[in-house]
Motif scaffolding. Structure first.
Motif, PDB file in Angstrom:
ATOM      1  N   ARG A 270       0.850  -1.188   0.000  1.00  9.28           N
ATOM      2  CA  ARG A 270       0.000   0.000   0.000  1.00  9.28           C
ATOM      3  C   ARG A 270       0.889   1.242   0.000  1.00  9.28           C
ATOM      4  N   GLU A 271       0.357   2.344  -0.505  1.00  9.16           N
ATOM      5  CA  GLU A 271       1.143   3.572  -0.557  1.00  9.16           C
ATOM      6  C   GLU A 271       1.424   4.129   0.834  1.00  9.16           C
ATOM      7  N   TRP A 272       0.666   3.687   1.835  1.00  7.67           N
ATOM      8  CA  TRP A 272       0.840   4.186   3.196  1.00  7.67           C
ATOM      9  C   TRP A 272       1.624   3.222   4.086  1.00  7.67           C
ATOM     10  N   LEU A 273       2.146   2.148   3.515  1.00  4.32           N
ATOM     11  CA  LEU A 273       2.817   1.121   4.297  1.00  4.32           C
ATOM     12  C   LEU A 273       4.288   1.035   3.892  1.00  4.32           C
ATOM     13  N   PHE A 274       5.190   1.107   4.885  1.00  2.00           N
ATOM     14  CA  PHE A 274       6.626   1.109   4.634  1.00  2.00           C
ATOM     15  C   PHE A 274       7.315   0.029   5.475  1.00  2.00           C
ATOM     16  N   PHE A 275       8.399  -0.514   4.920  1.00  2.00           N
ATOM     17  CA  PHE A 275       9.171  -1.561   5.582  1.00  2.00           C
ATOM     18  C   PHE A 275      10.635  -1.138   5.636  1.00  2.00           C
ATOM     19  N   GLU A 276      11.313  -1.538   6.728  1.00  2.00           N
ATOM     20  CA  GLU A 276      12.728  -1.216   6.883  1.00  2.00           C
ATOM     21  C   GLU A 276      13.500  -2.436   7.383  1.00  2.00           C
ATOM     22  N   ILE A 277      14.692  -2.591   6.825  1.00  5.36           N
ATOM     23  CA  ILE A 277      15.639  -3.602   7.286  1.00  5.36           C
ATOM     24  C   ILE A 277      16.946  -2.873   7.562  1.00  5.36           C
ATOM     25  N   GLU A 278      17.475  -2.992   8.784  1.00  5.68           N
ATOM     26  CA  GLU A 278      18.674  -2.242   9.140  1.00  5.68           C
ATOM     27  C   GLU A 278      19.640  -3.099   9.959  1.00  5.68           C
ATOM     28  N   PRO A 279      20.568  -3.769   9.308  1.00  7.54           N
ATOM     29  CA  PRO A 279      21.655  -4.438  10.072  1.00  7.54           C
ATOM     30  C   PRO A 279      22.628  -3.381  10.595  1.00  7.54           C
ATOM     31  N   PHE A 280      23.150  -3.598  11.790  1.00  9.26           N
ATOM     32  CA  PHE A 280      24.055  -2.621  12.371  1.00  9.26           C
ATOM     33  C   PHE A 280      25.070  -3.303  13.285  1.00  9.26           C
ATOM     34  N   LEU A 281      26.148  -2.568  13.564  1.00  5.03           N
ATOM     35  CA  LEU A 281      27.175  -2.991  14.500  1.00  5.03           C
ATOM     36  C   LEU A 281      27.333  -1.904  15.547  1.00  5.03           C
ATOM     37  N   GLU A 282      27.295  -2.289  16.817  1.00 10.88           N
ATOM     38  CA  GLU A 282      27.515  -1.356  17.909  1.00 10.88           C
ATOM     39  C   GLU A 282      28.824  -1.687  18.616  1.00 10.88           C
ATOM     40  N   PHE A 283      29.465  -0.619  19.146  1.00  8.65           N
ATOM     41  CA  PHE A 283      30.698  -0.781  19.920  1.00  8.65           C
ATOM     42  C   PHE A 283      30.534   0.039  21.204  1.00  8.65           C
ATOM     43  N   PRO A 284      29.771  -0.463  22.184  1.00 10.00           N
ATOM     44  CA  PRO A 284      29.471   0.312  23.394  1.00 10.00           C
ATOM     45  C   PRO A 284      30.603   0.297  24.405  1.00 10.00           C
ATOM     46  N   GLU A 285      30.739   1.396  25.112  1.00 10.03           N
ATOM     47  CA  GLU A 285      31.778   1.514  26.129  1.00 10.03           C
ATOM     48  C   GLU A 285      31.551   0.524  27.272  1.00 10.03           C
ATOM     49  N   ASP A 286      30.274   0.324  27.675  1.00  6.93           N
ATOM     50  CA  ASP A 286      30.008  -0.558  28.808  1.00  6.93           C
ATOM     51  C   ASP A 286      30.287  -2.029  28.491  1.00  6.93           C
ATOM     52  N   LYS A 287      30.549  -2.346  27.195  1.00  8.22           N
ATOM     53  CA  LYS A 287      30.961  -3.697  26.812  1.00  8.22           C
ATOM     54  C   LYS A 287      32.416  -3.679  26.331  1.00  8.22           C
ATOM     55  N   ASN A 288      33.173  -2.659  26.801  1.00  9.70           N
ATOM     56  CA  ASN A 288      34.591  -2.516  26.427  1.00  9.70           C
ATOM     57  C   ASN A 288      34.765  -2.415  24.917  1.00  9.70           C
ATOM     58  N   TYR A 289      33.793  -1.783  24.246  1.00  3.79           N
ATOM     59  CA  TYR A 289      33.802  -1.547  22.801  1.00  3.79           C
ATOM     60  C   TYR A 289      33.852  -2.848  22.002  1.00  3.79           C
ATOM     61  N   THR A 290      33.349  -3.918  22.608  1.00  4.10           N
ATOM     62  CA  THR A 290      33.252  -5.193  21.903  1.00  4.10           C
ATOM     63  C   THR A 290      32.178  -5.100  20.823  1.00  4.10           C
ATOM     64  N   THR A 291      32.446  -5.668  19.661  1.00  2.00           N
ATOM     65  CA  THR A 291      31.498  -5.623  18.551  1.00  2.00           C
ATOM     66  C   THR A 291      30.192  -6.316  18.930  1.00  2.00           C
ATOM     67  N   THR A 292      29.086  -5.600  18.785  1.00  2.00           N
ATOM     68  CA  THR A 292      27.758  -6.139  19.084  1.00  2.00           C
ATOM     69  C   THR A 292      26.892  -6.020  17.834  1.00  2.00           C
ATOM     70  N   PRO A 293      26.747  -7.116  17.071  1.00  2.73           N
ATOM     71  CA  PRO A 293      25.920  -7.045  15.863  1.00  2.73           C
ATOM     72  C   PRO A 293      24.432  -7.105  16.198  1.00  2.73           C
ATOM     73  N   GLY A 294      23.631  -6.521  15.336  1.00  4.78           N
ATOM     74  CA  GLY A 294      22.179  -6.563  15.508  1.00  4.78           C
ATOM     75  C   GLY A 294      21.481  -6.214  14.216  1.00  4.78           C
ATOM     76  N   ILE A 295      20.174  -6.310  14.230  1.00  3.29           N
ATOM     77  CA  ILE A 295      19.384  -5.950  13.056  1.00  3.29           C
ATOM     78  C   ILE A 295      18.049  -5.395  13.530  1.00  3.29           C
ATOM     79  N   ALA A 296      17.573  -4.361  12.854  1.00  6.41           N
ATOM     80  CA  ALA A 296      16.269  -3.766  13.161  1.00  6.41           C
ATOM     81  C   ALA A 296      15.316  -4.056  12.010  1.00  6.41           C
ATOM     82  N   LEU A 297      14.163  -4.599  12.346  1.00  6.73           N
ATOM     83  CA  LEU A 297      13.114  -4.887  11.357  1.00  6.73           C
ATOM     84  C   LEU A 297      11.887  -4.066  11.732  1.00  6.73           C
ATOM     85  N   ARG A 298      11.418  -3.232  10.814  1.00  6.80           N
ATOM     86  CA  ARG A 298      10.333  -2.294  11.139  1.00  6.80           C
ATOM     87  C   ARG A 298       9.229  -2.327  10.085  1.00  6.80           C
TER      88      ARG A 298
END
Length: 306
Positions: A270-298
């Motif tokens: 539909r013209e009013w319906l949108f989908f998103e796929i977003e793979p990402f990598l995080e490097f948070p300080e509280d995990k000693n900048y260890t690579t944390t992979p993830g994906i967002a599905l919307r």
């Protein structure tokens, strides 16, 4: 051969019937949500009619509903549901709008193109209801004020936005804002943005924001580097690198997190319906900048009437 043809024709009929049922269900959902928001807007706007003889004008309503699943290597259970409703009140010449959301007001910690934002400890989920007054709105500038409640705290905010065209392919945005929360105190934010048009369908963008508040010591800062590309009329992508942290605080200068992502967005069904796929990598300080992979599905639905 005829039996196979008849069977194929029957299958096509069944598929067409299922498609019609899906069409009816999805269209009914869109109309139900749009009508419900619109009727509530009419009811709210009717309070501003001066007398019974005055004709009620039709408001303009816009609603966005988002469902997202953000699994990461250390947490596969994060599911977020978001909604945002905006109602323009015609009795104020459309200068005043009502904004209802289950997010903190304007997500002060976020950059405009930020989407993954899986660090919920920085900005906890809140509910926001506010009246927004636009004093001036042009293509290159905006001045508005907002009064409302967010997370049980009453706030007021003033924001100015100004865009400068440096050349046919370059522009610069300055957006200062000042806000005050009864519980958290006075705060301020400055957002800077530089855009470079690489081609008709491609753009490079740099965002930088700093934020200070009586709620915390030091200054929160965030950088964003983006490569935007319009693949076709219904599909676009964003490659992003975001870095955030603080300075002049108790720990001095520190980087909290790095986030590298690829966001693929498309319009379908539909013209009013949108989908998103977003793979990402995080490097948070509280995990000693260890690579944390993830994906967002919307999945996002837009509902407009008026």
């Amino acid at each position: 051969m005829f039996a196979n043809s008849a069977q194929a024709f029957t299958s096509q009929e069944e598929k067409a019937h299922v498609d019609q049922k899906d069409d009816h269900w999805m269209q009914g959902l869109h109309e139900t949500v749009s009508d419900s928001v619109y009727q509530s807007a009419q009811w709210f706007d009717s309070f501003f009619i001066a007398n019974d003889s005055e004709e009620q004008q039709n408001p303009t309503t816009t609603a966005k509903i988002r469902f997202a699943w953000l699994p990461k290597s250390r947490d596969w259970s994060e599911v977020k549901t978001r909604f945002r409703i905006r109602v323009k009140l015609p009795h104020f010449q459309d200068r005043v709008s009502l904004v209802l959301s289950d997010e903190a007001d304007d997500q002060l910690n976020n950059l405009p193109l930020e989407s993954a934002n899986t660090n919920s400890s920085v900005e906890e989920e809140k509910f926001s209801l506010a009246l927004n007054y636009t004093q001036e709105k042009r293509d290159d500038r905006l001045m508005n004020y907002r009064l409302g409640i967010s997370g049980g705290d009453i706030f007021v905010r003033a924001k100015h936005k100004r865009r400068f065209d440096l050349s046919p392919t370059q522009s610069f945005l300055v957006e200062p804002s000042l806000y005050y929360f009864l519980d958290e105190g006075l705060g301020a934010k400055l957002l800077l943005e530089y855009d470079y048009q690489l081609s008709k369908k491609s753009q490079f963008r740099i965002n930088y924001s700093i934020r200070g508040s009586a709620e915390f010591s030091g200054i929160r800062w965030k950088h964003g580097f983006y490569k935007l590309h319009q693949i076709n009329e219904t599909t676009a992508s964003v490659i992003s690198l975001q870095v955030e942290g603080e300075r002049n605080g108790e720990r001095g200068f520190v980087v909290d997190n790095y986030t590298l992502g690829y966001r693929y967005r498309f319009n379908a069904l539909r013209e009013w319906l949108f989908f998103e796929i977003e793979p990402f990598l995080e490097f948070p300080e509280d995990k000693n900048y260890t690579t944390t992979p993830g994906i967002a599905l919307r999945i996002e639905g837009y509902f407009h009437k008026g």
